[in-house]
Design a protein around this motif. Structure first.
Motif, PDB file in Angstrom:
ATOM      1  N   ARG A  63       0.842  -1.190   0.000  1.00  0.00           N
ATOM      2  CA  ARG A  63       0.000   0.000   0.000  1.00  0.00           C
ATOM      3  C   ARG A  63       0.884   1.249   0.000  1.00  0.00           C
ATOM      4  NH1 ARG A  63      -4.152  -0.388   4.777  1.00  0.00           N
ATOM      5  NH2 ARG A  63      -5.330   0.980   3.430  1.00  0.00           N
ATOM      6  N   PRO A 100       1.307  -0.314  -4.723  1.00  0.00           N
ATOM      7  CA  PRO A 100       0.156   0.303  -4.070  1.00  0.00           C
ATOM      8  C   PRO A 100      -0.861  -0.691  -3.509  1.00  0.00           C
ATOM      9  CG  PRO A 100      -0.103   0.431  -6.443  1.00  0.00           C
ATOM     10  CD  PRO A 100       1.247  -0.167  -6.190  1.00  0.00           C
ATOM     11  N   ILE A 101      -0.703  -1.981  -3.812  1.00  0.00           N
ATOM     12  CA  ILE A 101      -1.746  -2.916  -3.374  1.00  0.00           C
ATOM     13  C   ILE A 101      -1.438  -3.496  -1.988  1.00  0.00           C
ATOM     14  CG2 ILE A 101      -2.428  -3.476  -5.736  1.00  0.00           C
ATOM     15  CD1 ILE A 101      -0.935  -6.103  -5.460  1.00  0.00           C
ATOM     16  N   CYS A 102      -2.464  -4.094  -1.421  1.00  0.00           N
ATOM     17  CA  CYS A 102      -2.354  -4.700  -0.095  1.00  0.00           C
ATOM     18  C   CYS A 102      -1.848  -6.130  -0.260  1.00  0.00           C
ATOM     19  CB  CYS A 102      -3.733  -4.674   0.555  1.00  0.00           C
ATOM     20  SG  CYS A 102      -4.023  -5.876   1.864  1.00  0.00           S
ATOM     21  N   GLN A 123      -2.295  -8.662   1.718  1.00  0.00           N
ATOM     22  CA  GLN A 123      -3.312  -9.642   2.071  1.00  0.00           C
ATOM     23  C   GLN A 123      -2.963 -10.587   3.224  1.00  0.00           C
ATOM     24  OE1 GLN A 123      -5.262 -10.484  -1.635  1.00  0.00           O
ATOM     25  NE2 GLN A 123      -6.006 -12.436  -0.920  1.00  0.00           N
ATOM     26  N   ASP A 142      -0.245  -8.541 -15.128  1.00  0.00           N
ATOM     27  CA  ASP A 142      -0.982  -7.341 -14.744  1.00  0.00           C
ATOM     28  C   ASP A 142       0.021  -6.233 -14.425  1.00  0.00           C
ATOM     29  OD1 ASP A 142       0.017  -7.689 -12.183  1.00  0.00           O
ATOM     30  OD2 ASP A 142      -1.885  -8.302 -11.297  1.00  0.00           O
ATOM     31  N   PHE A 176       1.209  -5.153 -11.868  1.00  0.00           N
ATOM     32  CA  PHE A 176       2.162  -5.393 -10.786  1.00  0.00           C
ATOM     33  C   PHE A 176       3.032  -6.602 -11.082  1.00  0.00           C
ATOM     34  CE2 PHE A 176      -1.917  -3.793  -9.294  1.00  0.00           C
ATOM     35  CZ  PHE A 176      -1.521  -2.493  -9.027  1.00  0.00           C
ATOM     36  N   TYR A 190       2.186  -9.571 -11.790  1.00  0.00           N
ATOM     37  CA  TYR A 190       1.637 -10.899 -11.513  1.00  0.00           C
ATOM     38  C   TYR A 190       1.069 -11.470 -12.816  1.00  0.00           C
ATOM     39  CZ  TYR A 190       1.865  -9.937  -6.490  1.00  0.00           C
ATOM     40  OH  TYR A 190       2.298  -9.666  -5.224  1.00  0.00           O
ATOM     41  N   SER A 222      -0.411 -15.284  -9.209  1.00  0.00           N
ATOM     42  CA  SER A 222      -1.380 -14.371  -9.824  1.00  0.00           C
ATOM     43  C   SER A 222      -1.751 -13.208  -8.912  1.00  0.00           C
ATOM     44  CB  SER A 222      -2.642 -15.132 -10.233  1.00  0.00           C
ATOM     45  OG  SER A 222      -3.329 -15.557  -9.084  1.00  0.00           O
ATOM     46  N   GLY A 223      -1.183 -13.159  -7.732  1.00  0.00           N
ATOM     47  CA  GLY A 223      -1.478 -12.050  -6.825  1.00  0.00           C
ATOM     48  C   GLY A 223      -1.264 -12.488  -5.393  1.00  0.00           C
ATOM     49  N   PRO A 224      -1.234 -11.514  -4.468  1.00  0.00           N
ATOM     50  CA  PRO A 224      -1.023 -11.878  -3.070  1.00  0.00           C
ATOM     51  C   PRO A 224      -2.108 -12.840  -2.617  1.00  0.00           C
ATOM     52  CG  PRO A 224      -1.137  -9.478  -3.343  1.00  0.00           C
ATOM     53  CD  PRO A 224      -1.491 -10.083  -4.654  1.00  0.00           C
ATOM     54  N   MET A 225      -1.741 -13.798  -1.792  1.00  0.00           N
ATOM     55  CA  MET A 225      -2.682 -14.840  -1.399  1.00  0.00           C
ATOM     56  C   MET A 225      -2.207 -15.513  -0.124  1.00  0.00           C
ATOM     57  SD  MET A 225      -3.910 -17.309  -4.439  1.00  0.00           S
ATOM     58  CE  MET A 225      -4.280 -16.122  -5.708  1.00  0.00           C
ATOM     59  N   PRO A 231      -4.882 -20.843   2.495  1.00  0.00           N
ATOM     60  CA  PRO A 231      -6.137 -21.427   1.997  1.00  0.00           C
ATOM     61  C   PRO A 231      -6.488 -20.946   0.589  1.00  0.00           C
ATOM     62  CG  PRO A 231      -6.444 -20.639   4.241  1.00  0.00           C
ATOM     63  CD  PRO A 231      -5.083 -20.198   3.805  1.00  0.00           C
ATOM     64  N   ASP A 232      -6.258 -19.663   0.321  1.00  0.00           N
ATOM     65  CA  ASP A 232      -6.550 -19.150  -1.024  1.00  0.00           C
ATOM     66  C   ASP A 232      -5.643 -19.788  -2.067  1.00  0.00           C
ATOM     67  OD1 ASP A 232      -8.557 -17.589  -0.097  1.00  0.00           O
ATOM     68  OD2 ASP A 232      -7.560 -15.661  -0.399  1.00  0.00           O
ATOM     69  N   SER A 266      -6.888 -21.954  -5.139  1.00  0.00           N
ATOM     70  CA  SER A 266      -6.465 -21.528  -6.471  1.00  0.00           C
ATOM     71  C   SER A 266      -5.773 -22.676  -7.203  1.00  0.00           C
ATOM     72  CB  SER A 266      -5.534 -20.323  -6.303  1.00  0.00           C
ATOM     73  OG  SER A 266      -4.652 -20.196  -7.358  1.00  0.00           O
TER      74      SER A 266
END
Lengths: 649, 433, 93, 134
Positions: B256, B263-265, B267, B377, B379, B381, B406-409, B412-413, B417
């Motif tokens: 962030r 800029p992303i969280c 997670q 994307d 970022f 990913y 593919s992104g923060p995870m 369990p996610d 996935s």
């Protein structure tokens, strides 16, 4: 009686060893009869230890194995495999649970825990000494899955299973498919509309020959078990013959429309979360699937006015039942939005307080201007965490999707309509991951964020006919903030479905949050304790669409793997009748829930006999036998009594 | 280990042997597909195998990964190439991917090594142990960590002085300095990218003093201090071995944050920090733990309850933005922060500061594909081109993405996935058969 | 064992040279190791006590001592009265 | 209190329902007496009276059946059948002059960790008291 038993006591890092004196346990157990090897190990489950155990079994020709570690629910199969690889029958392996039921449960009492560990292992030793080598019977399994719920998770799982070669029945208790997704307009993940996504997926679903869809349908009853469930489906009457409805037939559409127009019954439209009304004959949106309206059986007065316009209408349809046979059941039954009780933030009392789902429908329905109850909306207050993260209420959980969904709706109204001021009364914005960008976008567009906490929540009141939201804003050192708004949106969370029957029929356990419970969040996230019953999506916890779809696809993968070989190995724990002792009294057949016991003849004497393929090893027949002629393999009198003896010795 | 080591044709090439790669590989192998898992590290297990306990259930990470790791290693349909990296993949047509894989030498014969560690004893070299995030040393010949798979030694040739002591002492004759880098060429019908993520490097934020102040550590360094195979005998300050009693967490380090380009969280940081705080309170009952946060993202199943539990245990949550960290003479740290509740700038002294570092895209998949574009994307990913209905689908037909690639995870996610990826791959393989 | 033990080290010696920095670091480590072990000969000490006695930056002492502990040269003793620093002993092998 | 000899309790738990709850109690570190020993069976309606009587003979102070209740995966008759077993065993106990309250049964769901521990605490207390008065 086994005489060469190997016992391994696991430290589990420090999970066990911090509370249980494993060295002392090892010393004590080494003294027991029949024990040839005793060892301690840092991680029994580590591959190197597994190898070591295999080598030990082979080298010392061990005839029994005990591993004292975590719960058998985690590693029973891991260690049975170890035994098998070394040529030892897996049923000559017994796991002693000295972590969940000893070291962790008694971490306040290391001495007591150590004593208990010794007793528990002695019990396991007693069991292993009398253990028989068993071969698991195999049953044939039907490569057919019943999916309950034709929302996005159910439809996605159906397509994937069909493509992996599994036959699919998919049922939906509404008359239309699409579930909650079809009710949402623009979706925050991709900005597609729910309707578009469902239309696309439904088209795919219809292409597959190995999928059968039933709408207006629910499970009435089930019997059988994994591999072979027999399910009775109840199909409620649509009151319109689906096969009469033709697509792209303007004449026919006109007739149907006339029938809708004439219908004298008006009820709140639950597709729009009751902010609009609909007739007893209805469809949800233009391209709704199946492409045939339905008549709301409960609301319809059966006046018959509509029948004169349209021959497809049949008010005499009755509910039907059909029986299907499936190998597994996948529940994708979704959620219900939280319904605030009357008076929560003025809901149901103040005219312009609505929920987030209602708001989303409103945005969908209002094309050019945002109007609610004839009033043009220029300002909106969002109150977050309604029905979630409750301090006093039952819903302690966070509903995960609502922060992002509310923010996305707020951005959407900025884009769709002109000049709306938005106030977000939140309890900490949870736009995790890439969703953070939406939060940023909304802030940059001028949305106002005010933070409250559990103790000082926002309040909604009416002063001089104006709706006011008040709060002490944490972000400005607790200063009181007041906003007069045209609309208050309660950002309501997800709750488990009010419809409980499906879960109850299938006996799916529910968790503390009242959603369906998986076996293990990480190890078995879509499996339940009922073999062959899978769960996925928002019926197990709040999830957004992408997350629900991922779980649905995971469940599809697990169900296909379970069934695609056409057979499933069962536990060999079966009931056994001592025919010499049996005097045939019929008590056991009455007790057996699976009809697995038959009367048979043994040299002119009537005796009971167990049908192995039907026996599930529950043991219900054991205590009812007046002459104690039934034993359950693995739980014989001799085994049980020697374990009882050993644990207190 | 698979019996078919020299096999060249696979149904699925899985890039990455972390939890996502293992889960998708296992699902497919259990359905009868031949799977090759390529892992760049010496052991499979990814990041997860190095964690202590995992939120929100607090079961130990090892108890969940090790069975999966050994199931993978044992599965007859799975071949694992560890210490190897996919260099290039060329899509020749439907169901046909040519991949060249670099298999780096271990200088130890895997099948011969018994993991006895005699070589470690005699090796005279001590360098930073990357598996303990540099908190302690390791030898130039070493078993990566105690639950590694394969649990065999390897030689770090860059730091080896070629003394030959290990070879002399090895009773299994497992040391082999004649090994050379090999290029393995294989074909696969489909590819799963499960290359995971990287951790943010906090030296980029100079004002936090990481790398300069000995008692400013990363959350991964704290994680290692909390596992059974920890580098120290207890949770200690790396600078002077003092037992800390007033620990601060700085959330959103590298997340962030526009300035560092992310800029992303991420997670996971809120929850892993909350978890570590609970574990610290167990390990050091006298210690105070303060978590400086902006928003607590306790969104998943059981997370909110877990967060409330931490508050109930006495973990202090302060809504505050950290400005600068300064080191005092006794090694303590002074944090300047804006207390958002009170709207004032404050200072607080702590004896250990943990930076809750965020996660970033692994750059590996970026240039992997020849003649095809793997869309990313913004970022970096791997882009999910049909996120809502085919969450594992990428811009190349037959290439799927699983887990944090593919992104923060969180775990369990990642597992769900990976489940999606295996399912989409299986139906792709069936469709195009 | 029948055949003479292999010496593949000679093969690699022909192909590689050792980075002088690695040799430097090794000397550093050996020096520190000796100093620390010597300091502990007179009895258990905490890390600050060792650092002061051998006049080496405390961070380097912690790293080296912990590595010695990992490889079994040193073991952990009790914690001091202030509950701040552990004592470390030489481990009898 | 600590010096007092703790009552020995034999718990019959079930594989899929009540044993997971007992595991969960451990996971949540909610403590109960360490002289509680568990034997797992597939279903609580498979427990024979003779096993329970055997336990009393061997010196257990109490026997607790952590029954499946309505959660039982094997069928709804489970609770009823388990109830009958307890009733029958109570008769046998009376005949042998064993306080029937030393055999207890309660439904324990798969997440009923706290309720299990409460049962154990009150049962331990009861048994310790009767022991003292005996």
């Amino acid at each position: 009686m086994k005489k060469k038993i190997g016992v391994y006591v696991c430290h589990c890092g420090n999970n066990i060893a911090d509370y249980v004196d494993v060295e002392k346990v090892k010393e004590e157990i080494a003294k027991e009869d029949g024990v040839l090897i005793t060892k301690t190990t840092m991680f029994a489950c580590a591959d190197s230890t597994q190898k070591e155990v295999v080598d030990d079994i082979k080298e010392h020709e061990l005839d029994g194995l005990v591993i004292a570690s975590c719960s058998p629910k985690l590693h029973l199969f891991t260690f049975r495999n170890v035994a098998e690889r070394a040529g030892l029958n897996p049923y000559n392996y017994v796991q002693a649970n000295i972590r969940e039921q000893v070291s962790w449960a008694h971490s306040n009492d290391p001495k007591g825990a150590t004593e208990k560990a010794i007793h528990i292992i002695k019990g396991a030793l007693a069991k292993v000494k009398l253990s028989e080598a068993l071969t698991p019977p195999k049953i044939t399994a039907t490569n057919v899955v019943l999916i309950v719920g034709a929302g996005i998770a159910g439809i996605r799982a159906a397509i994937e299973l069909a493509d992996m070669g599994t036959y699919v029945y998919i049922i939906e208790n509404q008359h239309f498919v699409g579930g909650r997704t079809s009710q949402w307009n623009s979706l925050f993940e991709t900005n597609e509309s729910g309707e578009e996504v469902i239309t696309r997926l439904f088209t795919e679903l219809k292409k597959r020959e190995n999928i059968t869809l039933f709408t207006g349908t629910s499970i009435n009853s089930t019997s059988g078990s994994v591999g072979n469930f027999e399910v009775k489906l109840k199909i409620s009457p649509r009151l319109i013959k689906m096969d009469c409805v033709k697509t792209d037939d303007a004449e026919f559409d006109k007739k149907l429309q006339q029938a809708i127009d004439i219908c004298p019954v008006e009820v709140p439209d639950d597709f729009n979360f009751n902010i609009t009304k609909r007739k007893a004959i209805y469809k949800n949106f233009k391209s709704e699937f199946p492409k045939c309206p339905a008549i709301d059986d409960e609301a319809c007065t059966k006046c018959g006015d509509c029948e004169q316009f349209c021959e497809a209408i049949d008010l005499h349809q009755k509910e039907e039942f059909i029986d299907i046979k499936v190998g597994a059941v996948l529940l994708a039954t979704g959620f219900d939005p939280y319904e605030p009780p009357k008076g929560e933030y003025g809901y149901g009392e103040i005219d312009n307080v609505i929920t987030l789902p209602q708001f989303k429908r409103l945005i969908e329905l209002d094309e050019n201007e945002l109007i609610y109850k004839d009033k043009k909306i220029k300002s909106v207050a969002y109150i977050y965490c309604v029905g979630s993260r409750q301090v006093d209420g039952e819903n302690k959980y966070c509903s995960r999707y609502c922060c992002t969904s509310a923010i996305h709706s707020s951005i959407q109204i900025q884009n769709k309509y002109e000049g709306i001021t938005s106030y977000h009364f939140n309890r900490g914005i949870r736009t995790y991951g890439k969703q953070e960008l939406l939060y940023k976008e909304s802030s940059e567009k001028g949305d106002i964020y005010l933070q409250v906490d559990e103790e000082n929540r926002a309040s909604v009141l009416v002063e001089n006919g104006k709706t006011i939201v008040k709060a002490n804003d944490i972000l400005t050192a607790g200063k009181e903030f007041e906003a007069e708004v045209d609309l208050v949106v309660l950002v309501t969370g997800m709750t488990p479905r009010a419809e409980k029957r499906t879960g109850e029929i299938l006996k799916v356990p529910i968790g503390r949050d009242k959603f369906f419970n998986e076996i293990h969040l990480k190890l078995k996230p879509v499996e339940t304790v009922i073999d062959g019953v899978f769960i996925s999506g928002a019926c197990q916890a709040p999830f957004n669409i992408t997350e629900a779809v991922k779980l649905a696809l995971s469940a599809a993968s697990k169900a296909n793997t379970l069934l695609n070989k056409g057979e499933i190995e069962l536990e060999p724990t079966l009931a056994k009748i001592n025919k010499g002792t049996c005097d045939w009294c019929d008590e056991c057949t009455k007790a057996c829930p699976y009809d697995a016991i038959l009367k048979t003849d043994l040299d002119g004497k009537a005796v009971a006999e167990v049908i192995e393929a039907k026996c599930k090893g529950c043991g219900m027949c054991l205590p009812v036998c007046p002459v104690d002629a039934i034993e359950l393999i693995g739980y014989s009198n001799a085994e049980m009594e020697s374990i009882i003896d050993a644990m207190i010795a | 280990m698979s019996q078919e080591k020299n096999q060249k044709q696979y149904d699925v090439l899985v890039i990455g042997g972390g939890i996502a790669g293992q889960e998708s590989g296992l699902n497919l192998a259990n359905s009868g597909y031949k799977v090759l898992i390529v892992e760049k590290d010496l052991s499979i297990g990814g990041k997860m195998i190095h964690l202590s306990k995992v939120f929100p259930t607090l079961d130990c990470a090892a108890c969940i990964t090790t069975p999966k790791v050994s199931e993978c290693a044992r599965n007859p349909n799975i071949t694992i190439l560890s210490n190897s990296e996919v260099l290039e993949i060329d899509k020749k047509g439907e169901n046909e991917f040519d991949a060249s894989i670099e298999k780096r030498p271990r200088y130890v014969i895997e099948d011969a090594c018994t993991g006895c560690q005699e070589c470690e004893e005699v090796c005279p070299i001590v360098v930073d142990d990357e598996y303990q995030w540099d908190l302690v040393g390791r030898k130039a010949v070493y078993i990566p960590f105690s639950i590694a798979n394969p649990r065999v030694a390897a030689i770090d040739i860059e730091n080896c002085i070629l003394c030959g002591a290990c070879e002399k002492v090895c009773s299994a004759d497992a040391i082999d300095f004649t090994q050379e880098m090999e290029i393995v060429n294989i074909t696969a019908k489909s590819v799963i990218v499960a290359s995971g993520y990287n951790l943010f490097d906090p030296t980029q934020i100079e004002r936090y003093g990481y790398g300069k102040f000995g008692n400013v550590i990363t959350s991964m360094q704290m994680e290692r201090q909390l596992v059974p195979t920890r580098p120290y005998n207890s949770v200690l300050r790396p600078k002077d071995g003092k037992m800390p009693d007033n620990i601060a967490y700085v959330l959103c380090t590298g997340s962030r944050d526009e300035v560092v380009g992310n800029p992303i969280c991420s997670q996971v940081c809120c929850m892993y920090s909350t978890k570590q705080a609970q574990l610290i309170m167990g390990a050091l009952p006298m210690a105070d733990v303060t978590i400086y946060y902006l928003h607590i993202r306790a969104f998943g199943k059981g997370f909110e309850e877990f967060y409330q539990q931490a508050k109930g245990m006495g973990v202090e949550f302060v809504k505050g933005k950290i400005g600068r960290i300064a080191e005092l003479e006794n090694g303590n740290l002074k944090l300047r922060y804006e207390d958002i509740h009170e709207g004032v700038v404050k200072e607080a002294e702590h004896d250990l500061v943990v930076l809750s570092v965020g996660i970033l895209a692994n750059q590996l998949p970026r240039d992997l594909f020849k003649n095809n574009n793997l869309d990313l994307d913004k970022f970096s990913y791997v882009k999910q081109i049909d996120e809502l209905s085919n969450p594992a689908k990428t811009s190349i037909d037959g290439v799927f993405v699983a887990g944090a690639a593919s992104g923060p995870m969180d775990i369990p996610d990642s597992i769900s996935s990976a489940g999606a990826a295996s399912s989409e791959t299986a139906s792709y393989l069936r469709r195009s058969k | 064992m029948t055949a003479e033990k292999r010496k593949t080290i000679n093969v690699i010696k022909e192909k590689r040279t050792v980075n002088p920095e690695v040799q430097e670091k090794r000397k550093e480590y050996v020096k520190l190791k000796k100093l620390i072990l010597k300091a502990l000969e007179s009895g258990e000490k905490t890390i600050p006590q060792i650092a002061e006695e051998i006049n080496i930056p405390i961070g380097d002492v912690t790293f080296t001592l912990m590595s010695l502990r990992k490889y079994g040269d040193v073991e952990t003793g009790e914690i001091d009265d202030m509950d701040e620093y552990y004592f470390y002993n030489l481990k009898k092998k | 209190m600590d010096t007092e000899k703790k009552a020995k309790i034999l718990v019959f738990s079930t594989d899929k329902i009540s044993d997971p709850a007992i595991d969960l109690a451990g996971l949540m570190k909610i403590h109960y007496s360490p002289t509680v020993y568990t034997i797992t069976v597939p279903c609580s309606s498979s427990i024979k009276s003779r096993w329970i009587m055997h336990a009393f003979e061997k010196g257990y102070d109490g026997v607790f059946i952590a029954a499946d209740g309505t959660d039982c995966p094997y069928g709804e008759s489970c609770s009823e059948l388990t109830g009958i077993i307890v009733g029958n065993t109570h008769e046998l106990m009376k005949a042998k002059k064993i306080d029937p309250a030393r055999l207890k049964m309660a439904a324990v769901c798969s997440v009923c960790a706290e309720s299990f521990v409460k049962h154990m605490d009150s049962f331990t207390k009861y048994l310790s008291k009767t022991e003292n008065t005996n």
